[in-house]
Enzyme design. Structure first.
Site, PDB file in Angstrom:
ATOM      1  N   ARG A 141       0.816  -1.209   0.000  1.00  0.00           N
ATOM      2  CA  ARG A 141       0.000   0.000   0.000  1.00  0.00           C
ATOM      3  C   ARG A 141       0.855   1.267   0.000  1.00  0.00           C
ATOM      4  NH1 ARG A 141      -3.982  -0.037  -2.260  1.00  0.00           N
ATOM      5  NH2 ARG A 141      -4.853   1.755  -1.135  1.00  0.00           N
ATOM      6  N   ILE A 142       1.754   1.384   0.964  1.00  0.00           N
ATOM      7  CA  ILE A 142       2.564   2.598   1.061  1.00  0.00           C
ATOM      8  C   ILE A 142       3.552   2.692  -0.100  1.00  0.00           C
ATOM      9  CG2 ILE A 142       4.222   3.878   2.475  1.00  0.00           C
ATOM     10  CD1 ILE A 142       1.342   3.830   3.543  1.00  0.00           C
ATOM     11  N   THR A 261       9.473   3.203   6.692  1.00  0.00           N
ATOM     12  CA  THR A 261       8.110   3.736   6.762  1.00  0.00           C
ATOM     13  C   THR A 261       7.307   2.990   7.819  1.00  0.00           C
ATOM     14  OG1 THR A 261       7.356   2.271   4.990  1.00  0.00           O
ATOM     15  CG2 THR A 261       8.152   4.454   4.354  1.00  0.00           C
ATOM     16  N   CYS A 292       1.836   6.489  10.727  1.00  0.00           N
ATOM     17  CA  CYS A 292       0.844   7.433  10.209  1.00  0.00           C
ATOM     18  C   CYS A 292       0.154   8.168  11.357  1.00  0.00           C
ATOM     19  CB  CYS A 292      -0.182   6.710   9.343  1.00  0.00           C
ATOM     20  SG  CYS A 292      -1.021   5.324  10.147  1.00  0.00           S
ATOM     21  N   THR A 293      -0.151   7.446  12.437  1.00  0.00           N
ATOM     22  CA  THR A 293      -0.833   8.071  13.569  1.00  0.00           C
ATOM     23  C   THR A 293       0.073   9.069  14.278  1.00  0.00           C
ATOM     24  OG1 THR A 293      -2.198   6.086  13.892  1.00  0.00           O
ATOM     25  CG2 THR A 293      -2.042   7.623  15.733  1.00  0.00           C
ATOM     26  N   HIS A 319      -9.063   3.613  13.695  1.00  0.00           N
ATOM     27  CA  HIS A 319      -8.174   3.376  12.551  1.00  0.00           C
ATOM     28  C   HIS A 319      -8.792   2.393  11.569  1.00  0.00           C
ATOM     29  CE1 HIS A 319      -4.530   2.596  10.280  1.00  0.00           C
ATOM     30  NE2 HIS A 319      -3.863   3.466  11.021  1.00  0.00           N
ATOM     31  N   ASN A 323      -3.646  -4.367   6.268  1.00  0.00           N
ATOM     32  CA  ASN A 323      -3.372  -5.651   5.632  1.00  0.00           C
ATOM     33  C   ASN A 323      -2.878  -6.719   6.605  1.00  0.00           C
ATOM     34  OD1 ASN A 323      -3.421  -6.993   3.075  1.00  0.00           O
ATOM     35  ND2 ASN A 323      -1.195  -7.007   3.092  1.00  0.00           N
TER      36      ASN A 323
END
Length: 484
Positions: A141-142, A261, A292-293, A319, A323
């Site tokens: 995804r990222i 990441t 991300c949070t 949230h 995955n």
């Protein structure tokens, strides 16, 4: 209402459409020739449709209280194309509003004052140097969103060049990899064209030639064999999160730095761009972009702590499922995460509250946190329940956060929305780390509850790219100068 007045509304709309159409090639010239990135209060104007440009102008009225149309911004854009500007990020909205309020009529003189640092500096003060090679290790995804952003930014001469992606497998999956980059159920279709070079194992996306390397371990790869040198490897797998594991990348020929990441473990520096990125030492070769949070909440927490002080607080994250959860009930090593993600709200833990201290040491041991995974595919929310050192009220806190979002150095990290109708899907693709929902803010004396939306995929990836640029010494001026 008379027919004449109705016709006037429609004629005004058509005139604005025509002006927005004229604006597009001028914006493209600023971006591709001068590497100037224009925006309207954080809303990009690059590669945008006529309707999106008009909507971005309308947004200014909601956040700044000032009407701004393409008739206000078009003269500024046209003049900017004639000033031989050096590379920079320019907030056209803030420039146009200030010019409108100034009562002045000489656009060129005004821009030469406000943009004096870059006027006439295209040749002398360009970014210079060769593009920095970037490798994406992992293409989930990222990884795919990072690829989209890097490819998009390459059109403006950005000195980051996506040279390769590394995936597991045998090498017969190029069409599937291309398809996943081309089509996305959450973020929509890729903005451009993608073709596959099967013979040389590569993807060609908007003219960017991207080698696809198949490997099961970082140590198997010699990047120099593909013409890749002094590269930054962005590890998106999450498989290695400490210095020892990530150091495997540095053993490869052609690699100079590694960016993770995910939250780093041990002594690995966790960096939230816009907050503590300047703490990175030139000699540091492995950096974590945190989670991300953490990226979503740290800027807002810093803003509140700077103005009101925070005694203690609790962060509850709502949230979207990810995955690492199961589609249907099955074994999972994590508590509760084995239960079906699309069918349940799943109470779980988050390290984001503790991770805040790595970016904001002044909040060490002041925050607790929990998380609830919910059946949505993207966009999350952090609820900040804070006990303040100074008393306040809802209006003053909202007004302060609005000013921070519009005018502070954290304007790329904090966005602000003041609508009673927004829901999570409205924030898909938002490029800020977090978005303050002003209508949900509750403040009573020293107790404050803040609601912060964030696109946990795209917004986070934008933060990663900002950090990647900083690590690569790709530094842009942000104009007009944001004031604390």
């Amino acid at each position: 209402m008379s027919q004449e007045k109705l016709d006037n509304y429609f004629q005004e709309w058509q005139d604005n459409e025509a002006l927005a159409e004229e604006m597009i090639p001028l914006l493209g010239k600023l971006y591709r020739k001068y590497n100037v990135v224009p925006s309207l209060y954080g809303r990009s104007l690059i590669n945008r449709s006529v309707l999106r440009i008009l909507k971005n102008h309308r947004y200014v009225k909601r956040v700044e209280g000032t009407e701004l149309s393409v008739r206000d911004t078009f003269p500024l854009i046209k003049t900017m194309t004639e000033l031989d500007l050096a590379p920079a990020h320019i907030d056209l909205g803030r420039l146009a509003v200030a010019f409108k309020n100034s009562g002045r009529d000489d656009v060129e003189a005004y821009l030469k004052e406000e943009l004096s640092d870059i006027v006439g500096g295209h040749s002398a003060n360009g970014m210079g140097g060769e593009p920095k090679d970037v490798v994406l290790y992992g293409f989930g995804r990222i990884g795919r969103i990072l690829a989209r952003i890097l490819i998009e930014k390459a059109g403006g001469g950005n000195l980051l060049r996506l040279r390769a992606i590394v995936v597991r497998g045998s090498g017969d999956d190029l069409e599937k990899r291309a398809s996943l980059l081309r089509r996305d159920s959450v973020h929509g279709p890729f903005g451009g064209s993608i073709s596959v070079d099967q013979e040389n194992s590569a993807l060609i996306a908007n003219g960017n030639y991207i080698k696809v390397i198949h490997a099961d371990s970082p140590t198997e790869i010699d990047y120099t064999a593909y013409g890749i040198n002094n590269a930054i490897v962005v590890d998106n797998t999450g498989k290695w999160r400490d210095e020892e594991g990530l150091s495997q990348h540095l053993q490869c020929k052609g690699v100079t730095k590694v960016l993770l990441t995910a939250p780093g473990k041990g002594n690995l520096k966790n960096v939230v761009y816009g907050i503590n990125h300047s703490d990175i030492d030139d000699g540091e070769r492995i950096i974590s972009a945190a989670s991300c949070t953490t990226n979503a909440i740290v800027p807002v927490l810093k803003a509140i702590n700077d103005e009101y002080g925070i005694k203690h607080g609790h962060v509850e994250t709502v949230h979207s499922y990810t995955n690492d959860q199961n589609l249907i009930d099955n074994y999972h090593k994590g508590d509760r995460r084995g239960r079906s993600a699309p069918l349940n709200m799943v109470l779980t833990e988050t390290g984001a509250a503790k991770a805040v201290a790595k970016a904001l040491p002044e909040l060490s041991n002041k925050l607790t946190g929990n998380a609830i995974r919910v059946p949505t595919p993207n966009v999350s929310m952090a609820i900040l329940n804070l006990n303040l050192e100074k008393s306040a009220d809802t209006n003053s806190v909202n007004d302060y956060l609005r000013q921070i979002a519009l005018h502070s150095p954290m304007h790329k990290q904090i966005d602000y929305v003041d609508s009673p109708e927004v829901v999570s899907s409205d924030f898909v693709g938002n490029r800020h780390a977090g978005i303050v929902d002003a209508k949900a803010t509750i403040v009573d004396d020293t107790n404050a509850v803040l609601y912060v939306w964030y696109d946990n995929e795209f917004g986070y990836s934008c933060q990663v790219v900002r950090l990647l640029q900083y690590m690569s010494n790709v530094r842009f001026k942000y104009l007009p100068v944001a004031r604390d």
